[in-house]
Motif scaffolding. Structure first.
Motif, PDB file in Angstrom:
ATOM      1  N   ILE A  93      18.864 -21.527 -13.007  1.00 34.43           N
ATOM      2  CA  ILE A  93      20.229 -21.792 -13.507  1.00 34.43           C
ATOM      3  C   ILE A  93      20.579 -23.267 -13.704  1.00 34.43           C
ATOM      4  CG2 ILE A  93      21.113 -19.641 -12.481  1.00 34.43           C
ATOM      5  CD1 ILE A  93      22.556 -21.437 -10.367  1.00 34.43           C
ATOM      6  N   SER A  94      19.796 -24.183 -13.133  1.00 35.33           N
ATOM      7  CA  SER A  94      20.188 -25.600 -13.228  1.00 35.33           C
ATOM      8  C   SER A  94      20.348 -26.047 -14.675  1.00 35.33           C
ATOM      9  CB  SER A  94      19.158 -26.492 -12.533  1.00 35.33           C
ATOM     10  OG  SER A  94      19.282 -26.344 -11.143  1.00 35.33           O
ATOM     11  N   GLY A  95      19.529 -25.496 -15.568  1.00 37.87           N
ATOM     12  CA  GLY A  95      19.578 -25.904 -16.978  1.00 37.87           C
ATOM     13  C   GLY A  95      20.779 -25.371 -17.745  1.00 37.87           C
ATOM     14  N   ASN A  96      21.565 -24.451 -17.158  1.00 38.96           N
ATOM     15  CA  ASN A  96      22.744 -23.910 -17.874  1.00 38.96           C
ATOM     16  C   ASN A  96      23.559 -25.020 -18.525  1.00 38.96           C
ATOM     17  OD1 ASN A  96      22.062 -21.430 -16.666  1.00 38.96           O
ATOM     18  ND2 ASN A  96      24.202 -20.867 -16.345  1.00 38.96           N
ATOM     19  N   ARG A  97      23.726 -26.134 -17.772  1.00 38.78           N
ATOM     20  CA  ARG A  97      24.628 -27.216 -18.202  1.00 38.78           C
ATOM     21  C   ARG A  97      24.147 -27.932 -19.461  1.00 38.78           C
ATOM     22  NH1 ARG A  97      23.451 -30.274 -12.704  1.00 38.78           N
ATOM     23  NH2 ARG A  97      23.077 -28.101 -12.228  1.00 38.78           N
ATOM     24  N   TYR A  98      22.910 -27.718 -19.874  1.00 40.42           N
ATOM     25  CA  TYR A  98      22.390 -28.399 -21.069  1.00 40.42           C
ATOM     26  C   TYR A  98      22.443 -27.509 -22.310  1.00 40.42           C
ATOM     27  CZ  TYR A  98      20.816 -31.357 -17.287  1.00 40.42           C
ATOM     28  OH  TYR A  98      20.777 -32.134 -16.154  1.00 40.42           O
ATOM     29  N   PHE A  99      22.910 -26.272 -22.137  1.00 40.66           N
ATOM     30  CA  PHE A  99      23.110 -25.398 -23.293  1.00 40.66           C
ATOM     31  C   PHE A  99      24.493 -25.678 -23.877  1.00 40.66           C
ATOM     32  CE2 PHE A  99      19.493 -23.231 -21.538  1.00 40.66           C
ATOM     33  CZ  PHE A  99      18.894 -22.620 -22.629  1.00 40.66           C
ATOM     34  N   PRO A 100      24.704 -25.369 -25.167  1.00 40.80           N
ATOM     35  CA  PRO A 100      26.036 -25.609 -25.753  1.00 40.80           C
ATOM     36  C   PRO A 100      27.099 -24.780 -25.032  1.00 40.80           C
ATOM     37  CG  PRO A 100      24.429 -24.948 -27.432  1.00 40.80           C
ATOM     38  CD  PRO A 100      23.755 -24.786 -26.117  1.00 40.80           C
ATOM     39  N   GLU A 101      28.298 -25.339 -24.922  1.00 49.20           N
ATOM     40  CA  GLU A 101      29.395 -24.635 -24.244  1.00 49.20           C
ATOM     41  C   GLU A 101      29.804 -23.365 -24.991  1.00 49.20           C
ATOM     42  OE1 GLU A 101      32.995 -26.624 -22.864  1.00 49.20           O
ATOM     43  OE2 GLU A 101      31.812 -28.448 -22.576  1.00 49.20           O
ATOM     44  N   THR A 102      29.408 -23.264 -26.263  1.00 48.18           N
ATOM     45  CA  THR A 102      29.779 -22.094 -27.083  1.00 48.18           C
ATOM     46  C   THR A 102      28.985 -20.849 -26.681  1.00 48.18           C
ATOM     47  OG1 THR A 102      28.150 -22.899 -28.661  1.00 48.18           O
ATOM     48  CG2 THR A 102      30.466 -23.398 -29.122  1.00 48.18           C
ATOM     49  N   VAL A 103      27.908 -21.040 -25.928  1.00 48.74           N
ATOM     50  CA  VAL A 103      27.106 -19.910 -25.454  1.00 48.74           C
ATOM     51  C   VAL A 103      27.916 -19.146 -24.408  1.00 48.74           C
ATOM     52  CG1 VAL A 103      25.043 -19.357 -24.078  1.00 48.74           C
ATOM     53  CG2 VAL A 103      24.901 -21.059 -25.923  1.00 48.74           C
ATOM     54  N   THR A 104      27.801 -17.813 -24.394  1.00 53.72           N
ATOM     55  CA  THR A 104      28.436 -17.018 -23.334  1.00 53.72           C
ATOM     56  C   THR A 104      27.445 -16.872 -22.183  1.00 53.72           C
ATOM     57  OG1 THR A 104      29.736 -15.817 -24.961  1.00 53.72           O
ATOM     58  CG2 THR A 104      29.515 -14.800 -22.788  1.00 53.72           C
ATOM     59  N   PRO A 130      34.071 -29.596 -11.148  1.00 54.62           N
ATOM     60  CA  PRO A 130      34.836 -29.088 -12.305  1.00 54.62           C
ATOM     61  C   PRO A 130      34.094 -29.255 -13.632  1.00 54.62           C
ATOM     62  CG  PRO A 130      36.129 -30.666 -10.998  1.00 54.62           C
ATOM     63  CD  PRO A 130      34.783 -30.620 -10.377  1.00 54.62           C
ATOM     64  N   GLU A 131      33.303 -30.326 -13.768  1.00 59.33           N
ATOM     65  CA  GLU A 131      32.634 -30.541 -15.066  1.00 59.33           C
ATOM     66  C   GLU A 131      31.557 -29.480 -15.351  1.00 59.33           C
ATOM     67  OE1 GLU A 131      32.644 -32.618 -12.487  1.00 59.33           O
ATOM     68  OE2 GLU A 131      30.745 -33.714 -12.262  1.00 59.33           O
ATOM     69  N   LEU A 132      31.146 -28.746 -14.310  1.00 59.04           N
ATOM     70  CA  LEU A 132      30.135 -27.702 -14.539  1.00 59.04           C
ATOM     71  C   LEU A 132      30.763 -26.328 -14.802  1.00 59.04           C
ATOM     72  CD1 LEU A 132      27.284 -28.585 -11.992  1.00 59.04           C
ATOM     73  CD2 LEU A 132      27.454 -29.124 -14.434  1.00 59.04           C
ATOM     74  N   ALA A 133      32.090 -26.255 -14.655  1.00 61.50           N
ATOM     75  CA  ALA A 133      32.770 -24.959 -14.801  1.00 61.50           C
ATOM     76  C   ALA A 133      32.434 -24.230 -16.110  1.00 61.50           C
ATOM     77  CB  ALA A 133      34.280 -25.144 -14.659  1.00 61.50           C
ATOM     78  N   PRO A 134      32.316 -24.951 -17.259  1.00 60.33           N
ATOM     79  CA  PRO A 134      32.039 -24.214 -18.507  1.00 60.33           C
ATOM     80  C   PRO A 134      30.665 -23.539 -18.533  1.00 60.33           C
ATOM     81  CG  PRO A 134      32.771 -26.474 -18.954  1.00 60.33           C
ATOM     82  CD  PRO A 134      32.509 -26.390 -17.489  1.00 60.33           C
ATOM     83  N   PHE A 135      29.797 -23.869 -17.564  1.00 56.55           N
ATOM     84  CA  PHE A 135      28.422 -23.364 -17.594  1.00 56.55           C
ATOM     85  C   PHE A 135      28.151 -22.319 -16.504  1.00 56.55           C
ATOM     86  CE2 PHE A 135      28.712 -27.733 -19.081  1.00 56.55           C
ATOM     87  CZ  PHE A 135      28.317 -27.565 -20.397  1.00 56.55           C
ATOM     88  N   VAL A 136      29.219 -21.989 -15.771  1.00 58.24           N
ATOM     89  CA  VAL A 136      29.150 -20.913 -14.775  1.00 58.24           C
ATOM     90  C   VAL A 136      29.346 -19.598 -15.535  1.00 58.24           C
ATOM     91  CG1 VAL A 136      30.384 -19.913 -12.799  1.00 58.24           C
ATOM     92  CG2 VAL A 136      30.035 -22.396 -12.937  1.00 58.24           C
ATOM     93  N   PRO A 137      28.667 -18.504 -15.145  1.00 58.60           N
ATOM     94  CA  PRO A 137      28.840 -17.248 -15.889  1.00 58.60           C
ATOM     95  C   PRO A 137      30.306 -16.881 -16.066  1.00 58.60           C
ATOM     96  CG  PRO A 137      27.066 -17.021 -14.310  1.00 58.60           C
ATOM     97  CD  PRO A 137      27.671 -18.375 -14.065  1.00 58.60           C
ATOM     98  N   SER A 138      30.667 -16.569 -17.312  1.00 66.28           N
ATOM     99  CA  SER A 138      32.054 -16.211 -17.615  1.00 66.28           C
ATOM    100  C   SER A 138      32.158 -14.720 -17.884  1.00 66.28           C
ATOM    101  CB  SER A 138      32.539 -16.981 -18.844  1.00 66.28           C
ATOM    102  OG  SER A 138      31.689 -16.716 -19.936  1.00 66.28           O
ATOM    103  N   LEU A 139      31.022 -14.070 -18.054  1.00 66.32           N
ATOM    104  CA  LEU A 139      30.995 -12.626 -18.317  1.00 66.32           C
ATOM    105  C   LEU A 139      30.132 -11.994 -17.235  1.00 66.32           C
ATOM    106  CD1 LEU A 139      31.658 -10.285 -20.267  1.00 66.32           C
ATOM    107  CD2 LEU A 139      29.617 -10.912 -21.564  1.00 66.32           C
ATOM    108  N   THR A 140      30.733 -11.113 -16.429  1.00 67.26           N
ATOM    109  CA  THR A 140      29.984 -10.522 -15.314  1.00 67.26           C
ATOM    110  C   THR A 140      30.103  -9.000 -15.337  1.00 67.26           C
ATOM    111  OG1 THR A 140      31.834 -10.586 -13.760  1.00 67.26           O
ATOM    112  CG2 THR A 140      30.418 -12.545 -13.846  1.00 67.26           C
ATOM    113  N   PHE A 141      29.215  -8.353 -14.610  1.00 67.19           N
ATOM    114  CA  PHE A 141      29.248  -6.882 -14.531  1.00 67.19           C
ATOM    115  C   PHE A 141      28.795  -6.457 -13.141  1.00 67.19           C
ATOM    116  CE2 PHE A 141      24.703  -5.794 -14.600  1.00 67.19           C
ATOM    117  CZ  PHE A 141      24.165  -7.022 -14.948  1.00 67.19           C
ATOM    118  N   ARG A 142      29.141  -5.220 -12.766  1.00 69.11           N
ATOM    119  CA  ARG A 142      28.769  -4.752 -11.422  1.00 69.11           C
ATOM    120  C   ARG A 142      27.441  -3.992 -11.437  1.00 69.11           C
ATOM    121  NH1 ARG A 142      33.459  -2.478  -7.858  1.00 69.11           N
ATOM    122  NH2 ARG A 142      34.088  -4.618  -8.264  1.00 69.11           N
ATOM    123  N   ASP A 143      27.394  -2.835 -12.130  1.00 74.77           N
ATOM    124  CA  ASP A 143      26.188  -1.988 -12.068  1.00 74.77           C
ATOM    125  C   ASP A 143      25.387  -1.997 -13.363  1.00 74.77           C
ATOM    126  OD1 ASP A 143      26.741  -1.036  -9.429  1.00 74.77           O
ATOM    127  OD2 ASP A 143      28.351   0.160 -10.320  1.00 74.77           O
TER     128      ASP A 143
END
Ligand SMILES: [Zn+2]
Length: 281
Positions: A93-104, A130-143
């Motif tokens: 997951i460390s590389g999440n921050r280098y992907f475009p913010e437009t990615v879900t 706070p600057e990493l917030a846009p790269f934390v998963p924004s779409l989650t699911f349970r099962d």
């Protein structure tokens, strides 16, 4: 003196292995599905849908992410739509921050929680910044969640606790191929992150449920070669053997150190986890 030489040799080897780390490259599974190998961080995947691309796991540094994006551009001009994390370890997951913010950014509910979990040493998670917030998963699911890239369906499954509490399986039915992150290691001892809530007995149940639920024939993972159902079954059997042996030795009144000495040195951490799970379930 000898110690110092070994120390220097260790760092030299580390430097050499880092500077000669293989560049990111794609291994074709089908016209649409690829394994992402090389670079710094775990192996991941890429799926080219009708109208966009889904990436599985982000690698670990900026250079590797740039290389992933370059490699994808060589096979499609479709945009990267989703980045899904198989679990919360840094090499995924460390590389999440280098992907475009437009990615879900997608993960299981538990994986998202684990983004903020303190490290093994107790240090606070960097994902609280706070600057990493846009790269934390924004779409989650349970099962379970199905994602459609045009006409193509991709299945996201959460089968339970194991290596961590948030590991998922990304299943491509047409290819009968599943990406399972670090839920299996073939050439290294399985990691069970007890500090995040991982559990070896649940790991066995979770992998068994996976085999019962999806008809995948190929399993891609973060640090091993592709394996088949037999490979997963063997892995489950190995874990059960260890658990049985630890149980027996506890029954004989042996302490942790004595029990660890009955196993290979590199199994010590896993044996400690199993021991603790049996002692205080
Ligand atoms: Zn990993």
């Amino acid at each position: 003196m000898k110690k110092r030489c070994i120390f220097i040799l260790f760092f030299l080897l580390l430097f050499v292995s880092y500077s000669f780390a293989q560049d990111v490259n794609l291994r074709r599974i089908s016209d649409r599905l690829y394994e992402i190998l090389g670079g710094r961080g775990a192996n991941g995947g890429a799926y080219i849908g009708d109208n966009g691309v889904l990436i599985i796991d982000a690698k670990q540094d900026e250079k590797s992410v740039e290389q992933v994006i370059e490699e994808i551009k060589k096979i499609t001009d479709k945009p990267i739509k989703y980045l899904v994390s198989t679990h919360s370890d840094g090499d995924h997951i460390s590389g999440n921050r280098y992907f475009p913010e437009t990615v879900t950014f997608v993960a299981s509910e538990n994986c998202r929680k684990e983004f903020f979990h303190p490290g093994r040493s107790g240090a606070p998670s960097e994902w609280n910044k706070p600057e990493l917030a846009p790269f934390v998963p924004s779409l989650t699911f349970r099962d379970k969640m199905d994602v459609y890239l045009g006409s193509k369906k991709i299945e996201f499954w959460y089968f339970g606790v194991g290596h961590t509490t948030g590991d998922i399986v990304i299943y491509f039915p047409e290819e009968k191929t599943a990406f399972i992150g670090d839920q299996i290691f073939l050439t290294r001892v399985q990691l069970i992150h007890s500090y995040k809530g991982g559990n070896s007995f649940e790991h066995v149940k979770t992998l068994t449920k996976m085999l019962e639920t999806i008809d995948a024939e190929n399993f891609c993972s973060g640090h091993s070669e592709i394996t088949d159902r037999e490979g997963i079954r063997n892995h489950i059997a190995q874990m059960k053997n260890r658990q049985g042996k630890v149980k027996d030795l506890i029954g004989e009144g042996r302490n942790l150190e004595e029990i660890q000495s009955e196993f290979e040195e590199n199994e010590a951490r896993l044996i400690e986890s199993i021991y603790n799970e049996i002692k205080s379930p």
